[in-house]
Design an enzyme around this catalytic site. Structure first.
Site, PDB file in Angstrom:
ATOM      1  N   MET A   1       6.816  -4.244  -5.488  1.00  0.00           N
ATOM      2  CA  MET A   1       5.381  -4.306  -5.234  1.00  0.00           C
ATOM      3  C   MET A   1       4.734  -2.984  -5.615  1.00  0.00           C
ATOM      4  O   MET A   1       5.236  -1.917  -5.223  1.00  0.00           O
ATOM      5  CB  MET A   1       5.124  -4.585  -3.748  1.00  0.00           C
ATOM      6  CG  MET A   1       3.659  -4.711  -3.373  1.00  0.00           C
ATOM      7  SD  MET A   1       3.415  -4.986  -1.592  1.00  0.00           S
ATOM      8  CE  MET A   1       3.658  -3.320  -0.955  1.00  0.00           C
TER       9      MET A   1
ATOM     10  N   HIS B   1      -2.406 -12.038  10.128  1.00  0.00           N
ATOM     11  CA  HIS B   1      -3.393 -10.960  10.192  1.00  0.00           C
ATOM     12  C   HIS B   1      -3.383 -10.207  11.519  1.00  0.00           C
ATOM     13  O   HIS B   1      -3.657  -8.999  11.553  1.00  0.00           O
ATOM     14  CB  HIS B   1      -4.794 -11.551   9.955  1.00  0.00           C
ATOM     15  CG  HIS B   1      -5.790 -10.576   9.434  1.00  0.00           C
ATOM     16  ND1 HIS B   1      -6.818 -10.927   8.606  1.00  0.00           N
ATOM     17  CD2 HIS B   1      -5.936  -9.245   9.629  1.00  0.00           C
ATOM     18  CE1 HIS B   1      -7.540  -9.865   8.296  1.00  0.00           C
ATOM     19  NE2 HIS B   1      -7.025  -8.828   8.928  1.00  0.00           N
TER      20      HIS B   1
ATOM     21  N   GLY C   1      -8.083  -2.783  -1.757  1.00  0.00           N
ATOM     22  CA  GLY C   1      -8.469  -3.597  -0.622  1.00  0.00           C
ATOM     23  C   GLY C   1      -9.900  -4.092  -0.771  1.00  0.00           C
ATOM     24  O   GLY C   1     -10.732  -3.412  -1.384  1.00  0.00           O
TER      25      GLY C   1
ATOM     26  N   TYR D   1     -11.731 -12.361   5.344  1.00  0.00           N
ATOM     27  CA  TYR D   1     -12.682 -11.552   4.587  1.00  0.00           C
ATOM     28  C   TYR D   1     -13.703 -12.425   3.862  1.00  0.00           C
ATOM     29  O   TYR D   1     -14.708 -11.914   3.368  1.00  0.00           O
ATOM     30  CB  TYR D   1     -11.965 -10.690   3.536  1.00  0.00           C
ATOM     31  CG  TYR D   1     -10.996  -9.676   4.065  1.00  0.00           C
ATOM     32  CD1 TYR D   1     -10.887  -9.378   5.435  1.00  0.00           C
ATOM     33  CD2 TYR D   1     -10.149  -9.002   3.184  1.00  0.00           C
ATOM     34  CE1 TYR D   1      -9.981  -8.455   5.889  1.00  0.00           C
ATOM     35  CE2 TYR D   1      -9.242  -8.065   3.646  1.00  0.00           C
ATOM     36  CZ  TYR D   1      -9.150  -7.798   4.989  1.00  0.00           C
ATOM     37  OH  TYR D   1      -8.248  -6.871   5.446  1.00  0.00           O
TER      38      TYR D   1
ATOM     39  N   ALA E   1       2.774   0.184  -5.135  1.00  0.00           N
ATOM     40  CA  ALA E   1       2.557   0.847  -3.849  1.00  0.00           C
ATOM     41  C   ALA E   1       1.077   1.002  -3.508  1.00  0.00           C
ATOM     42  O   ALA E   1       0.698   1.006  -2.333  1.00  0.00           O
ATOM     43  CB  ALA E   1       3.226   2.211  -3.848  1.00  0.00           C
ATOM     44  N   LEU E   2       0.230   1.132  -4.513  1.00  0.00           N
ATOM     45  CA  LEU E   2      -1.201   1.327  -4.292  1.00  0.00           C
ATOM     46  C   LEU E   2      -1.950   0.071  -4.732  1.00  0.00           C
ATOM     47  O   LEU E   2      -1.739  -0.430  -5.841  1.00  0.00           O
ATOM     48  CB  LEU E   2      -1.694   2.530  -5.087  1.00  0.00           C
ATOM     49  CG  LEU E   2      -3.153   2.941  -4.865  1.00  0.00           C
ATOM     50  CD1 LEU E   2      -3.337   3.556  -3.480  1.00  0.00           C
ATOM     51  CD2 LEU E   2      -3.598   3.932  -5.932  1.00  0.00           C
TER      52      LEU E   2
END
Length: 294
Positions: A16, A110, A22, A52, A18-19
């Protein structure tokens, strides 16, 4: 920007980035452009959530970017309204349909929902089914305390790959991080650059924090970039949010330097031990059980 985009290997062998970007509180009309901008900047990890209400716009942003789906790591979260076994399976279907994908790379619960932990368990078992069926590539949780993690792991078969929790220099969460590490769970950090943070009634601004400002001068970086590098050098995953192209680019420009052990210790020392945010265990179905639309 120079340097290599770092990846982390989850406990099931999945790689994955890392950064990630969002999109919490990103308005739907701004989300598409932010996602497309991030992908064209170089990001390959996107973090959203059913709650969201912008999953569809994340999916559209992916399509607008022209970047092939196979290159992008998509992460989303089920809201508490869709906890329970059948409900969670349906929640996955809603999210995958909005995102426009058949497979979700990482699916999280969540919130822990301790007042209805039976529903949390049932939802997690649905995630295990989705993982076994190949509908998701990895599963995990968010905001789970060490005690809640222990209970979940004891009563389920698949150890979460990720626990997404609040971590930033003012709130470093050493006990929660240690619990994650004990079980081989990756710590992923929401609010990684703190933002608006109140401590003892006073707002603390990380962008004027002397330690971070001085380290920024040392490396010719901004305080935000120093904070993100701190996350990466700790081995965390971080998901900063922004809809501004210049900030999206700034947050990604953190791969051409590393902090020293002394630098990291100086930032660790900023910890207040105070969250400054809502207690995850205070979130209840009765107060926050909003329906997630189809």
């Amino acid at each position: 920007m120079t340097g290599t985009y770092p990846h982390v290997t989850l406990n099931n062998g999945i790689s994955m980035p890392a950064l990630g970007l969002g999109v919490y509180q990103s308005k739907p009309e701004e989300t598409m452009g932010a996602v497309a901008t991030a992908l064209n900047t170089g990001y390959r990890h996107l973090d959203t959530a059913a709650a969201y209400f912008n999953e569809a716009e994340v999916g559209e942003g992916i399509r607008q970017s022209g970047i092939d789906r196979s290159e992008i790591f998509i992460e989303t979260k089920l809201w508490i309204s869709d906890y329970g076994y059948d409900e969670a399976l349906h929640g996955f279907e809603k999210s995958s349909r909005k995102l426009g994908v058949d497979t979700i790379d990482l699916l999280l619960l969540h919130q822990p929902l301790p007042a209805h932990f039976d529903k949390t368990m049932a939802a997690y078992k649905a995630l295990e089914t989705l993982l076994a069926d190949g509908r998701v590539r990895a599963i995990g949780v968010s905001n789970q305390s060490p005690e809640e993690l222990e209970r979940l792991i004891a009563e389920t078969d698949v150890v979460p790959a990720v626990n997404q929790i609040q971590v930033h220099p003012y709130y470093t969460q050493p006990e929660w991080r240690a619990a994650n590490e004990k079980h081989g769970i990756l710590t992923q950090c929401w609010s990684p650059i703190a933002g608006a943070y109140t401590y003892n009634g006073n707002e603390k601004n990380p962008f004027t924090e002397p330690t971070l400002v001085d380290l920024g001068k040392k490396y010719s970086k901004t305080p935000a970039q120093v904070m993100l590098r701190w996350h990466l050098d700790h081995g965390f995953s971080a998901i900063p949010k922004s809809v501004k192209p210049e900030r999206i680019a700034e947050n990604f420009d953190v791969f051409d330097f590393s902090l020293t052990a002394d630098d990291i210790a100086a930032i660790d020392a900023l910890n207040t031990g105070v969250s400054g945010s809502i207690d995850p265990d205070s979130i209840t179905l009765e107060e926050r059980g909003m329906p997630i639309p189809e």
